[in-house]
Design a protein around this motif. Sequence first.
Motif, PDB file in Angstrom:
ATOM      1  N   ARG A 185     -10.966  13.705  11.847  1.00  0.00           N
ATOM      2  CA  ARG A 185     -10.171  13.307  13.016  1.00  0.00           C
ATOM      3  C   ARG A 185      -8.697  13.460  12.644  1.00  0.00           C
ATOM      4  O   ARG A 185      -8.238  12.912  11.640  1.00  0.00           O
ATOM      5  N   VAL A 186      -7.939  14.212  13.459  1.00  0.00           N
ATOM      6  CA  VAL A 186      -6.525  14.440  13.132  1.00  0.00           C
ATOM      7  C   VAL A 186      -5.569  13.821  14.154  1.00  0.00           C
ATOM      8  O   VAL A 186      -4.387  13.693  13.893  1.00  0.00           O
ATOM      9  N   ASN A 187      -6.102  13.462  15.298  1.00  0.00           N
ATOM     10  CA  ASN A 187      -5.315  12.711  16.282  1.00  0.00           C
ATOM     11  C   ASN A 187      -6.267  12.068  17.274  1.00  0.00           C
ATOM     12  O   ASN A 187      -7.488  12.142  17.117  1.00  0.00           O
ATOM     13  N   ARG A 188      -5.737  11.439  18.276  1.00  0.00           N
ATOM     14  CA  ARG A 188      -6.555  10.692  19.232  1.00  0.00           C
ATOM     15  C   ARG A 188      -7.575  11.571  19.947  1.00  0.00           C
ATOM     16  O   ARG A 188      -8.648  11.101  20.321  1.00  0.00           O
TER      17      ARG A 188
ATOM     18  N   ASN B 214       3.264  19.147  10.593  1.00  0.00           N
ATOM     19  CA  ASN B 214       2.243  18.318  11.255  1.00  0.00           C
ATOM     20  C   ASN B 214       1.411  19.122  12.247  1.00  0.00           C
ATOM     21  O   ASN B 214       0.857  18.573  13.189  1.00  0.00           O
ATOM     22  N   LEU B 215       1.282  20.409  11.997  1.00  0.00           N
ATOM     23  CA  LEU B 215       0.517  21.272  12.898  1.00  0.00           C
ATOM     24  C   LEU B 215      -0.584  22.016  12.147  1.00  0.00           C
ATOM     25  O   LEU B 215      -0.383  22.497  11.031  1.00  0.00           O
TER      26      LEU B 215
ATOM     27  N   THR C 127      -1.950  19.024  16.712  1.00  0.00           N
ATOM     28  CA  THR C 127      -1.011  18.135  16.040  1.00  0.00           C
ATOM     29  C   THR C 127      -1.740  17.104  15.181  1.00  0.00           C
ATOM     30  O   THR C 127      -2.759  16.549  15.586  1.00  0.00           O
ATOM     31  N   ILE C 128      -1.192  16.858  13.988  1.00  0.00           N
ATOM     32  CA  ILE C 128      -1.700  15.793  13.121  1.00  0.00           C
ATOM     33  C   ILE C 128      -0.873  14.549  13.409  1.00  0.00           C
ATOM     34  O   ILE C 128       0.340  14.546  13.227  1.00  0.00           O
TER      35      ILE C 128
ATOM     36  N   LYS D 139      -2.231  11.310   9.182  1.00  0.00           N
ATOM     37  CA  LYS D 139      -1.476  12.239   8.334  1.00  0.00           C
ATOM     38  C   LYS D 139      -1.805  12.082   6.855  1.00  0.00           C
ATOM     39  O   LYS D 139      -2.029  13.056   6.141  1.00  0.00           O
ATOM     40  N   ALA D 140      -1.822  10.829   6.367  1.00  0.00           N
ATOM     41  CA  ALA D 140      -2.044  10.598   4.934  1.00  0.00           C
ATOM     42  C   ALA D 140      -3.411  11.110   4.490  1.00  0.00           C
ATOM     43  O   ALA D 140      -3.538  11.769   3.442  1.00  0.00           O
ATOM     44  N   LYS D 141      -4.447  10.836   5.270  1.00  0.00           N
ATOM     45  CA  LYS D 141      -5.790  11.286   4.923  1.00  0.00           C
ATOM     46  C   LYS D 141      -5.871  12.804   4.907  1.00  0.00           C
ATOM     47  O   LYS D 141      -6.480  13.399   4.004  1.00  0.00           O
ATOM     48  N   PHE D 142      -5.212  13.442   5.892  1.00  0.00           N
ATOM     49  CA  PHE D 142      -5.238  14.906   5.946  1.00  0.00           C
ATOM     50  C   PHE D 142      -4.472  15.502   4.766  1.00  0.00           C
ATOM     51  O   PHE D 142      -4.901  16.486   4.164  1.00  0.00           O
TER      52      PHE D 142
END
Length: 240
Positions: A194-197, A212-213, A222-223, A228-231
């Motif tokens: 999961r990178v965003n909502r 962040n892309l 978009t992340i 962000k940290a997990k990715f």
Amino acid sequence: MDKKVLTCTAVDDEPMALKLLESYIIKTPFLKLQNTFPNAIDALENFNEEPVDLLFLDIQMPDLSGMELSRIIKNRAKVIFTTAFDQYALEGFRVDAIDYLLKPFDYAEFLGAAQKAHNRILSEYVSDTTSPEKEFMYVKSGFKQLKIALDQVLYFEGLKDYVKIWVKNNSSPILTLMTLKSLEKDLSNDKFMRVNRSFIVGLQHIEEVERNLILINNTQITISEQHKAKFQDYIANNSL
């Protein structure tokens, strides 16, 4: 949960026997003593509040015997019986005891039984945590149940109560009635993130990452700050 060390409880109404068990457990690296009890009733009460992996149980005890306690606990913990009466051995195995130690026993005998318990519990734990990874999933779309190969999924896009499933080489997405939150529970963390909502991406299909892309199949995703940290950890662990 780490099964390299087993939590255990010793129960015996003979103080000297209980002290000996305690000393053997403490000197065994893969055992961690949680409690000792002089009777099975107190042991049961404690076990219901603080379960352990392994119980060392004397068989002959007043009010509630070790055999009766093992039947109450059933498969919630493994049991090694300690007894002065070898006629109980067969019955011990009938309640699926790991082993029985005939008093008086030395540390070598104790260690052999404890190692047997450790091997059994560890093998069951590994079996439970290494179930085969899903290769496909069925989703309802319209009046059909569609089979989708998970390694072909580029990303999942959430739209309130619906999810668009974008599949490699498909020009249009598959629309199904479900939420991203419920879907996320069924997906492998090694394959999807999961990178965003609104997006869960297929990690193997990421082509580029810039700030962040994420770029997948000419689509920029978009992340979010929340993810962000997990990715970034994933990218760091997979970078040369």
